[in-house]
Design a protein around this motif. Structure first.
Motif, PDB file in Angstrom:
ATOM      1  N   PRO A  67      49.738 -30.838  15.762  1.00 31.00           N
ATOM      2  CA  PRO A  67      48.952 -31.154  17.459  1.00 31.00           C
ATOM      3  C   PRO A  67      48.480 -32.736  17.012  1.00 31.00           C
ATOM      4  O   PRO A  67      48.271 -33.122  18.350  1.00 31.00           O
ATOM      5  CB  PRO A  67      48.078 -30.119  17.641  1.00 31.00           C
ATOM      6  CG  PRO A  67      48.848 -29.022  16.118  1.00 31.00           C
ATOM      7  CD  PRO A  67      49.106 -29.556  15.690  1.00 31.00           C
ATOM      8  N   GLU A  68      47.864 -32.841  15.827  1.00 32.58           N
ATOM      9  CA  GLU A  68      46.935 -34.628  16.105  1.00 32.58           C
ATOM     10  C   GLU A  68      48.249 -35.553  16.259  1.00 32.58           C
ATOM     11  O   GLU A  68      47.797 -36.370  17.012  1.00 32.58           O
ATOM     12  CB  GLU A  68      46.427 -34.799  14.590  1.00 32.58           C
ATOM     13  CG  GLU A  68      46.069 -35.817  14.422  1.00 32.58           C
ATOM     14  CD  GLU A  68      45.360 -35.754  13.204  1.00 32.58           C
ATOM     15  OE1 GLU A  68      44.925 -36.778  12.101  1.00 32.58           O
ATOM     16  OE2 GLU A  68      44.316 -34.277  12.604  1.00 32.58           O
ATOM     17  N   MET A  69      49.651 -35.013  14.542  1.00 37.51           N
ATOM     18  CA  MET A  69      49.916 -35.944  15.337  1.00 37.51           C
ATOM     19  C   MET A  69      51.380 -36.479  16.587  1.00 37.51           C
ATOM     20  O   MET A  69      51.587 -37.070  17.144  1.00 37.51           O
ATOM     21  CB  MET A  69      51.770 -36.003  14.419  1.00 37.51           C
ATOM     22  CG  MET A  69      52.333 -36.924  14.207  1.00 37.51           C
ATOM     23  SD  MET A  69      54.415 -35.812  13.312  1.00 37.51           S
ATOM     24  CE  MET A  69      54.978 -34.517  14.439  1.00 37.51           C
ATOM     25  N   LEU A  70      51.210 -35.435  17.224  1.00 36.28           N
ATOM     26  CA  LEU A  70      51.663 -35.415  18.127  1.00 36.28           C
ATOM     27  C   LEU A  70      50.785 -35.991  19.761  1.00 36.28           C
ATOM     28  O   LEU A  70      50.866 -36.684  20.624  1.00 36.28           O
ATOM     29  CB  LEU A  70      51.767 -33.641  19.224  1.00 36.28           C
ATOM     30  CG  LEU A  70      52.866 -33.017  18.474  1.00 36.28           C
ATOM     31  CD1 LEU A  70      53.151 -31.728  18.989  1.00 36.28           C
ATOM     32  CD2 LEU A  70      54.273 -33.448  18.686  1.00 36.28           C
ATOM     33  N   ARG A  73      62.819 -38.054   8.890  1.00 34.27           N
ATOM     34  CA  ARG A  73      61.147 -39.126   9.351  1.00 34.27           C
ATOM     35  C   ARG A  73      60.552 -39.194  10.529  1.00 34.27           C
ATOM     36  O   ARG A  73      61.603 -39.575  11.163  1.00 34.27           O
ATOM     37  CB  ARG A  73      62.245 -40.962   8.636  1.00 34.27           C
ATOM     38  CG  ARG A  73      62.974 -40.449   7.690  1.00 34.27           C
ATOM     39  CD  ARG A  73      62.387 -39.764   6.025  1.00 34.27           C
ATOM     40  NE  ARG A  73      62.519 -39.782   4.608  1.00 34.27           N
ATOM     41  CZ  ARG A  73      62.232 -39.615   4.242  1.00 34.27           C
ATOM     42  NH1 ARG A  73      60.653 -38.926   4.119  1.00 34.27           N
ATOM     43  NH2 ARG A  73      62.881 -39.041   2.916  1.00 34.27           N
ATOM     44  N   LEU A  74      59.836 -39.214  10.277  1.00 29.83           N
ATOM     45  CA  LEU A  74      58.073 -38.900  11.674  1.00 29.83           C
ATOM     46  C   LEU A  74      57.072 -40.684  11.789  1.00 29.83           C
ATOM     47  O   LEU A  74      57.158 -40.618  11.047  1.00 29.83           O
ATOM     48  CB  LEU A  74      57.568 -37.695  11.432  1.00 29.83           C
ATOM     49  CG  LEU A  74      58.558 -36.654  12.060  1.00 29.83           C
ATOM     50  CD1 LEU A  74      57.745 -35.036  11.912  1.00 29.83           C
ATOM     51  CD2 LEU A  74      59.823 -36.437  13.604  1.00 29.83           C
ATOM     52  N   PRO A  75      56.853 -40.724  12.821  1.00 32.12           N
ATOM     53  CA  PRO A  75      56.362 -41.712  12.460  1.00 32.12           C
ATOM     54  C   PRO A  75      54.874 -41.786  11.644  1.00 32.12           C
ATOM     55  O   PRO A  75      54.769 -40.196  11.840  1.00 32.12           O
ATOM     56  CB  PRO A  75      55.767 -41.985  14.410  1.00 32.12           C
ATOM     57  CG  PRO A  75      56.507 -41.009  14.764  1.00 32.12           C
ATOM     58  CD  PRO A  75      57.355 -40.289  14.364  1.00 32.12           C
ATOM     59  N   GLY A  76      53.871 -42.590  11.512  1.00 34.65           N
ATOM     60  CA  GLY A  76      52.996 -42.398  10.517  1.00 34.65           C
ATOM     61  C   GLY A  76      53.296 -42.239   8.893  1.00 34.65           C
ATOM     62  O   GLY A  76      52.181 -41.884   8.153  1.00 34.65           O
ATOM     63  N   GLY A  77      54.286 -42.197   8.204  1.00 36.89           N
ATOM     64  CA  GLY A  77      54.658 -41.787   7.470  1.00 36.89           C
ATOM     65  C   GLY A  77      55.040 -40.063   7.130  1.00 36.89           C
ATOM     66  O   GLY A  77      55.583 -39.959   5.817  1.00 36.89           O
ATOM     67  N   ARG A  78      55.648 -39.282   7.924  1.00 36.62           N
ATOM     68  CA  ARG A  78      55.536 -38.037   8.220  1.00 36.62           C
ATOM     69  C   ARG A  78      57.127 -37.812   8.061  1.00 36.62           C
ATOM     70  O   ARG A  78      57.761 -38.994   8.965  1.00 36.62           O
ATOM     71  CB  ARG A  78      54.643 -37.324   9.281  1.00 36.62           C
ATOM     72  CG  ARG A  78      52.985 -37.527   8.909  1.00 36.62           C
ATOM     73  CD  ARG A  78      52.482 -37.257  10.641  1.00 36.62           C
ATOM     74  NE  ARG A  78      51.252 -37.055  10.736  1.00 36.62           N
ATOM     75  CZ  ARG A  78      50.540 -38.111  10.842  1.00 36.62           C
ATOM     76  NH1 ARG A  78      50.536 -39.287  11.432  1.00 36.62           N
ATOM     77  NH2 ARG A  78      49.131 -37.723  11.223  1.00 36.62           N
ATOM     78  N   ALA A  79      57.426 -35.984   7.432  1.00 39.22           N
ATOM     79  CA  ALA A  79      58.444 -35.759   7.400  1.00 39.22           C
ATOM     80  C   ALA A  79      58.872 -34.881   7.911  1.00 39.22           C
ATOM     81  O   ALA A  79      57.459 -33.785   7.319  1.00 39.22           O
ATOM     82  CB  ALA A  79      59.090 -36.383   6.730  1.00 39.22           C
ATOM     83  N   LEU A  80      59.628 -34.393   8.727  1.00 41.29           N
ATOM     84  CA  LEU A  80      59.919 -32.885   8.573  1.00 41.29           C
ATOM     85  C   LEU A  80      61.238 -32.471   8.408  1.00 41.29           C
ATOM     86  O   LEU A  80      62.131 -33.127   8.044  1.00 41.29           O
ATOM     87  CB  LEU A  80      59.533 -32.142   9.867  1.00 41.29           C
ATOM     88  CG  LEU A  80      61.112 -32.187  11.151  1.00 41.29           C
ATOM     89  CD1 LEU A  80      62.344 -31.560  11.119  1.00 41.29           C
ATOM     90  CD2 LEU A  80      59.712 -32.040  12.368  1.00 41.29           C
ATOM     91  N   VAL A  81      61.351 -30.974   7.555  1.00 40.31           N
ATOM     92  CA  VAL A  81      62.779 -31.361   6.421  1.00 40.31           C
ATOM     93  C   VAL A  81      62.499 -29.839   7.305  1.00 40.31           C
ATOM     94  O   VAL A  81      62.421 -28.491   7.400  1.00 40.31           O
ATOM     95  CB  VAL A  81      62.024 -30.590   5.387  1.00 40.31           C
ATOM     96  CG1 VAL A  81      63.583 -29.899   4.696  1.00 40.31           C
ATOM     97  CG2 VAL A  81      61.872 -31.509   4.425  1.00 40.31           C
ATOM     98  N   LEU A  82      64.765 -29.216   8.103  1.00 38.23           N
ATOM     99  CA  LEU A  82      64.572 -28.360   8.188  1.00 38.23           C
ATOM    100  C   LEU A  82      65.331 -27.198   7.241  1.00 38.23           C
ATOM    101  O   LEU A  82      65.788 -27.883   6.487  1.00 38.23           O
ATOM    102  CB  LEU A  82      66.355 -28.510   9.250  1.00 38.23           C
ATOM    103  CG  LEU A  82      65.587 -30.090   9.913  1.00 38.23           C
ATOM    104  CD1 LEU A  82      67.357 -30.158  10.583  1.00 38.23           C
ATOM    105  CD2 LEU A  82      65.010 -29.846  11.151  1.00 38.23           C
TER     106      LEU A  82
END
Length: 405
Positions: free
Chosen positions: A191-194, A160-169
């Motif tokens: 890049p925008e999230m970073l 789980r990442l900030p702003g309601g985002r997520a990544l899946v390994l």
């Protein structure tokens, strides 16, 4: 500051190549077997007996210790001879017709807080793949802004990442056992999230967080797709606009290229992973012209510039425009084909980058340079002092190492 001028005595495999030149560069090269095996890994320990005291780690940027970015020391190795200078004296160490090859990759704020279930992690975004996935490293927060190693995976884990985002390994890079980097399906517009939530990757030897500007060089330019480097191409950090202007005034040339650096291993000094690079046609032409004229030297600013440039040269010694992915690991066995000199930071004695330095300088010159750096208490790491390696062209120079240390 040490007294001025005092004397102290793989091959190419490209994946997902861009148009034209990358394929030409790869076609003339042997198969990728130049990654260090056991024998060359042993060679990489040529400086293993050296120990760098913690006190020699540069903990803050030079401008916070002294008068500016260029207020660092410059160790110069010409063959086996070593001299000590201020970095501002770099123009005096070069000559008209030399070309400095510089990496224009922009450093990204590549560290983002996240969670795997109830576990807090720090995600280091390393490299964007051709299929849109990102290679990431999950790190364990250790307090005071630093992180420690954490086992990667497992496949299918949701971060789980900030702003309601997520990544899946999805899968590890390389062997699954102990894999540090994993390919992950990431949200759109990383890049925008970073830019919104990220911060520069920081290691434990630094005192505190620094602004992103401290991790960007004077040569950095924005990439159209927002790509950049997870870690700063730090050899170029001491350059300032006035110093570049002075070098140009003296007839030193500049040749830009890009290589987007991934996340280095802070604990295990492993060979670099594949990285995206581009050598434009103008840079290829300029380097070839300087070499053909025979009066100037090709000096790479940083190990990233060496990796990119040497990835674009064929066995015939001709640099061609190239872009794509490079697996090249420059070792003493492979050698260098177009690079005559190297400006770089000071690396840990176990670092795989020292294979590249040995390929450029030779083992004995490298050993003498590092012993002198330790004796004179140079500073290590990205905010530290720098080392200029040039070929030995002073055949009548005195033997500065005739006395014992």
């Amino acid at each position: 500051m040490t007294a001025r001028g005092r004397c102290e005595g793989g091959d190419v495999a490209l994946a997902a190549p861009g148009p034209g030149g990358a394929q030409a560069a790869a076609a003339d090269s042997p198969a990728l077997d130049a990654r260090p095996g056991r024998a060359e890994a042993a060679e990489a320990t040529a400086l293993e007996a050296l120990r760098v005291p913690d006190a020699l780690s540069a903990r803050v940027p030079a401008e916070q210790r002294g008068a500016g970015r260029d207020d660092v020391r410059l160790l110069v190795s010409r063959g086996r001879a070593v001299t000590h200078h201020a970095f501002r004296e770099l123009p005096e160490q070069l000559r008209a017709g030399d070309v400095l090859v510089v990496n224009t990759s922009m450093t990204l704020p590549a560290a983002v807080n996240g969670r795997v279930g109830g576990e807090r992690v720090v995600v280091h975004f390393s490299t964007r793949g051709a299929d849109g996935r990102w290679a990431v490293e999950l790190r364990a927060p250790r307090g005071a802004g630093v992180t420690g190693p954490r086992p990667g995976g497992p496949a299918g884990a949701v971060v789980r990442l900030p702003g309601g985002r997520a990544l899946v390994l999805e899968e590890p890079l390389g062997p699954a056992a102990g894999a540090r980097l994993w390919w992950a399906r990431a949200p759109e517009r990383v890049p925008e999230m970073l830019r919104r939530y990220g911060r520069p990757i920081r290691y434990g030897y630094t005192d505190r967080d620094q602004p992103l500007s401290a991790y960007r060089t004077v040569f950095a330019v924005d990439s159209p797709d927002g790509s950049g480097s997870a870690e700063m191409p730090s050899a170029a950090r001491p350059f300032t606009v006035p110093l570049v202007a002075e070098l140009v005034r003296r007839g030193v040339l500049f040749a830009p290229l890009s290589l987007h650096t991934g996340v280095a291993s802070a604990e295990a000094h492993e060979p670099p992973y594949p990285e995206r690079f581009a050598v434009p046609a103008a840079t290829a032409w300029l380097v070839n012209a300087v070499r053909a004229a025979g009066s100037g030297r090709v000096v790479a600013v940083g190990t990233t510039a060496v990796r990119a440039l040497e990835s674009a040269v064929g066995a015939d010694g001709v640099v061609r425009p190239a872009e794509g992915w490079t697996d090249l690991v420059v070792t003493p066995r492979r050698g260098v084909r177009v690079v005559d000199g190297l400006l770089t930071g000071l690396h840990e004695p176990q670092a795989s980058h020292l294979l590249m330095l040995e390929a450029v300088a030779g083992r004995e010159a490298l050993r003498r340079g590092y012993e002198a750096a330790l004796q004179e208490r140079y500073l290590w790491h990205e905010f530290g002092d720098v080392h200029l390696v040039l070929p030995d062209e002073e055949r009548n120079a005195p033997d500065c190492f005739s006395n014992e240390w």
